[in-house]
Write an enzyme that holds these catalytic residues in place. Structure first.
Site, mmCIF file in Angstrom:
data_model
loop_
_atom_site.group_PDB
_atom_site.id
_atom_site.type_symbol
_atom_site.label_atom_id
_atom_site.label_comp_id
_atom_site.label_asym_id
_atom_site.label_seq_id
_atom_site.Cartn_x
_atom_site.Cartn_y
_atom_site.Cartn_z
ATOM 1 N N SER A 278 0.858 -1.198 0.000
ATOM 2 C CA SER A 278 0.000 0.000 0.000
ATOM 3 C C SER A 278 0.886 1.236 0.000
ATOM 4 O O SER A 278 2.087 1.150 0.257
ATOM 5 C CB SER A 278 -0.866 0.010 1.268
ATOM 6 O OG SER A 278 -0.095 0.455 2.382
ATOM 7 N N ASP A 279 0.294 2.387 -0.275
ATOM 8 C CA ASP A 279 1.047 3.606 -0.042
ATOM 9 C C ASP A 279 0.886 3.948 1.444
ATOM 10 O O ASP A 279 0.148 3.288 2.185
ATOM 11 C CB ASP A 279 0.572 4.740 -0.966
ATOM 12 C CG ASP A 279 1.640 5.811 -1.116
ATOM 13 O OD1 ASP A 279 1.625 6.530 -2.133
ATOM 14 O OD2 ASP A 279 2.510 5.913 -0.233
ATOM 15 N N TRP A 280 1.595 4.973 1.868
ATOM 16 C CA TRP A 280 1.640 5.308 3.297
ATOM 17 C C TRP A 280 0.227 5.512 3.861
ATOM 18 O O TRP A 280 -0.453 6.465 3.478
ATOM 19 C CB TRP A 280 2.477 6.569 3.507
ATOM 20 C CG TRP A 280 2.687 6.919 4.939
ATOM 21 C CD1 TRP A 280 1.769 7.446 5.798
ATOM 22 C CD2 TRP A 280 3.893 6.783 5.705
ATOM 23 N NE1 TRP A 280 2.312 7.639 7.038
ATOM 24 C CE2 TRP A 280 3.619 7.233 7.018
ATOM 25 C CE3 TRP A 280 5.173 6.300 5.433
ATOM 26 C CZ2 TRP A 280 4.580 7.235 8.036
ATOM 27 C CZ3 TRP A 280 6.130 6.310 6.451
ATOM 28 C CH2 TRP A 280 5.830 6.768 7.724
ATOM 29 N N ALA A 281 -0.217 4.572 4.658
ATOM 30 C CA ALA A 281 -1.528 4.649 5.319
ATOM 31 C C ALA A 281 -2.686 4.705 4.319
ATOM 32 O O ALA A 281 -3.803 5.094 4.658
ATOM 33 C CB ALA A 281 -1.601 5.847 6.264
ATOM 34 N N SER A 282 -2.445 4.245 3.097
ATOM 35 C CA SER A 282 -3.529 4.335 2.103
ATOM 36 C C SER A 282 -4.662 3.371 2.398
ATOM 37 O O SER A 282 -5.791 3.584 1.971
ATOM 38 C CB SER A 282 -2.973 4.089 0.696
ATOM 39 O OG SER A 282 -2.488 2.764 0.569
#
Ligand code: GLC
Length: 743
Positions: A278-282
């Site tokens: 995932s992207d950061w906290a996505s």
């Protein structure tokens, strides 16, 4: 005239890059299954958890010993890396090694031009070399996973992340994205000095509405497949070890919860068997995106959408166990996610060599690396204008002015987490070295790019009056582009334009050098300057490259990877647009309209009253210290079958008096098709280096399959009919040559 055929040649997701994704290794697969059989559910979930580095902290050590962390990002001290790795390998139950990750986007310590600049080089070999250098430097600290290449097709200069992209064309982004993957990974990812690539952001992020970061995107699937997915498919087939989800939703579906994107297309169509992070906290962000009610719901949706690793949402580590116990997420689903992570760790050789070799740790700034970085600056600098004042000739005094003339930090650009700015060489330092201290009169005039305090401009003007030529280095500070750094006005910030006007008023010739992270609206400034060098933040060696270009030791050879708008209101702006039913013609511009002009007197075609139509400078454009002529385009045949190809040749000659490089570009147009097709599409390019007077025949093999497009979300077709092609030095030049594709 094209005959429309509903039954075109169905190409099942063929791509210009016919290579296949990484092939499974039977030995690795058996090791994975053996290890998986021993793992508890908690240990499996731990492998899916990626946390940011906190040094050798008790919390981190405790998590590692429990097997609750699979990878760590942002730890780049090899001593700490080895200590944490020791905890995983020696002090956890199964001894599964960690992967250490970092955003190594355009260099680690030796900073290359930002990716948009590297795209302007149109030099795949140089891009690959830069990635290779970055991998050697970063891996020497223990980083074995980079979050790069970013291959988001970007058509809007308001979007700060255009800086990280390869620009507006899917073919150029495909070629250069593959170059970076190869540079990071080589052919053997298990070797030291390699890094797993992470092709991002999957997908459609560059279409963020209004150029505002993290914004929604509305992309019909045929456009997604034609325009935004090709660079990702190319990277997958080239063996990119990992992919990263994008923050945006596509038509209301966030990428971190999009099984069609992540499973149907990435896994099933393209055969990708790497890790999707995932992207950061996505994953968590699907809550404010309004598709998940809470973090547990988000964990459920992401895991069932094929997202292997949770970066910094802590959704998996907090909720997957109960979701499995409740039957909402099958343990077999978790097993598949874990398999992808273990496969990556085996491919990286981490089970055999988990530690940094301290004898070769922190291996940075090799002379050949710095030389390559300088060459990339020269090859990526785009000369937009030159009233024959470049290269500098017979100058005794140079007034070097502008807020970016001696700015070690900002010349590096965005995403330089590991920058050591003291290693950056600025234009002031390099020009002083080349011309001698007495030849340079330095007066920045402004303290930084946004500076509106005009009190220093007088000093710059005074310097100009004493000099033979003025070199103004302006642009944007690094922080004005990159993630979350979007601008609704993309003109030169601060009082730079006022400063340029004052310098122009002295009557001295002015060279304007712009260091920036985006295409900017500089029509007025270009009119004032006698020469313009457009440089996408050049990194460590920007200064020496500037000095060598100004002195004429090398010609700039960059070509625009993005269209340069006249006005921000034209955005999104891109060359590969469709023609519309009323292409711009007979334009009556705003200052030409008579008073009380009747409604239809200004023409009824597609243009702006205040900006006309088209870019200030087109995609693919760039001048040289030399000149080039293009001979007639020759085709091996005027037609080809839908599974055939033709050879396209053109002789290019250096008609100037200096050795220089020219990027020869091949464009096509499908004249009539079942859907409106772009007026031009880049299908090939070759950068040639020619001595004065030297000619080179450049030949492209144009495959009919490269003319395919998605006529529906499930059919990719080559439709028979007539086409035009061009071989030219930019997307707005050349004479069309007709050819056809037959049944
Ligand atoms: C950021 C970026 C992504 C980056 C990641 C890790 O938010 O969107 O490109 O790789 O987080 O830093």
């Amino acid at each position: 005239m094209k005959k429309r055929h509903l039954l075109g040649l169905f190409l099942c997701a063929s791509s210009v890059f016919a290579a296949t994704a990484a092939t499974p290794d039977a030995e690795i697969e058996s090791k994975i299954n053996a290890l998986l059989a021993k793992m508890t559910l908690e240990e499996k979930i731990g492998q899916l958890n990626q946390q940011t580095g906190t040094g050798y902290s008790d919390d981190m050590v405790g998590s590692i010993r429990k097997g609750a962390v699979g990878s760590i990002l942002n730890e780049v001290d090899p001593v700490i890396v080895n200590k944490l790795q020791h905890e995983a390998v020696e002090n956890s139950r199964l001894g599964i090694p960690l992967i250490f990750a970092r955003d190594v986007v355009h260099g680690f310590k030796t900073i290359f031009p930002i990716p948009l600049g590297q795209a302007a080089s149109w030099n795949p070999a140089l891009v690959e070399q830069g990635a290779r250098i970055a991998a050697v430097e970063a891996a020497s600290t223990g980083v074995r996973w980079t979050f790069s290449p970013m291959v988001d097709v970007s058509r809007d200069g308001r979007w700060g992340r255009i800086a990280e992209s390869f620009g507006e064309d899917p073919y150029l982004a495909s070629v250069l994205g593959v170059s970076m993957v190869k540079g990071y990974q080589t052919d053997d990812l298990s070797q030291p000095g390699t890094m797993a690539a992470c092709t991002k952001h999957f997908a459609g992020y560059g279409a963020s509405e209004s150029g505002k970061d993290y914004n929604t995107t509305w992309i019909p699937e045929v456009l997604l497949r034609d325009m935004y997915l090709p660079p990702f498919e190319a990277a997958a087939r080239a063996g990119s070890a990992t992919f990263m989800c994008s923050f945006n939703d596509i038509n209301g579906v966030p990428s971190s919860g999009n099984p069609h994107l992540n499973i149907d297309i990435l896994r099933n169509e393209w055969g990708f068997d790497g890790v999707l992070v995932s992207d950061w906290a996505s994953i968590m962000q699907m809550i404010p995106q309004g598709v998940c009610v809470d973090l547990k719901d988000a964990a459920d949706r992401a895991a069932n959408s094929g997202v292997d690793v949770d970066m910094e949402s802590y959704a998996y580590t907090r909720h997957l166990k109960e979701l499995v116990e409740e039957g909402k997420v099958e343990e077999s689903t978790i097993d598949n996610l874990v398999r992808n992570v273990l496969r990556l760790k085996f491919r990286l050789g981490l089970f055999d060599n988990p530690y940094v070799d301290m004898a070769t740790a922190n291996n940075f700034y090799a002379p050949e690396s710095l030389e390559a970085a300088k060459k990339m600056v020269e090859e990526s600098t785009v000369m937009l204008k030159n009233n024959d004042i470049l290269p500098l000739k017979n100058v005794k005094k140079i007034a070097l002015v502008g807020p970016m003339a001696d700015d070690k930090h900002n010349q590096a650009g965005t995403w330089c987490f590991d920058l050591e700015k003291e290693h950056c060489v600025t234009p002031l330092e390099a020009l002083t070295e080349k011309y001698g201290k007495d030849a340079i009169i330095y007066a920045p005039g402004l303290k930084y790019s946004r500076d509106i305090d005009e009190s220093g401009i007088a000093d710059a003007v005074a310097a100009a009056r004493e000099a033979d030529v003025v070199v103004m280095v302006g642009g944007e500070e690094a922080v004005l582009s990159g993630e979350a750094h979007c601008r609704a006005d993309i003109s030169l910030p601060g009082a730079q334009t006022k400063m340029l006007e004052a310098l122009k008023a002295t009557g001295k010739p002015v060279v304007l050098i712009i260091m920036t992270g985006r295409p900017m609206t500089i029509v007025h400034e270009t009119s004032l300057a006698d020469a313009v060098l457009y440089m996408f933040h050049g990194g460590t060696m920007a200064g020496p490259a500037v000095a060598e270009m100004l002195a004429g030791e090398v010609s700039p050879s960059g070509k625009l990877p993005v269209s340069m708008p006249k006005m921000v209101g034209q955005l999104p702006l891109y060359y590969n647009h469709v023609n519309t039913g009323r292409p711009a013609s007979g334009m009556v511009l705003i200052d030409e309209i008579p008073l009380e002009a009747p409604q239809t007197s200004t023409g009824c075609t597609s243009f702006y009253l205040d900006a006309g139509d088209g870019p200030a400078f087109p995609f693919g454009y760039g001048l040289s210290y030399s000149t080039f002529s293009y001979g007639d385009v020759k085709l091996s045949s005027a037609s080809m079958a839908r599974d055939g190809s033709i050879e396209v040749s053109c002789t290019v000659t250096n008609t100037g008096n200096m050795a220089a490089a020219e990027t020869v570009q091949l464009y096509t147009r499908d004249l009539v098709a079942s859907l409106s097709r772009p007026v031009k599409e880049l299908k090939g390019f070759e950068k040639v280096y020619l001595q004065p007077g030297e000619s080179r025949m450049v030949t492209f093999t144009l495959q009919a399959s490269s003319l395919a497009f998605w006529s529906t979300p499930t059919t990719k077709v080559v439709e028979p009919g007539d086409f035009n092609l061009w071989v030219a030095g930019d997307s707005a030049s050349g004479t069309p040559v007709k050819f056809s594709v037959t049944e």
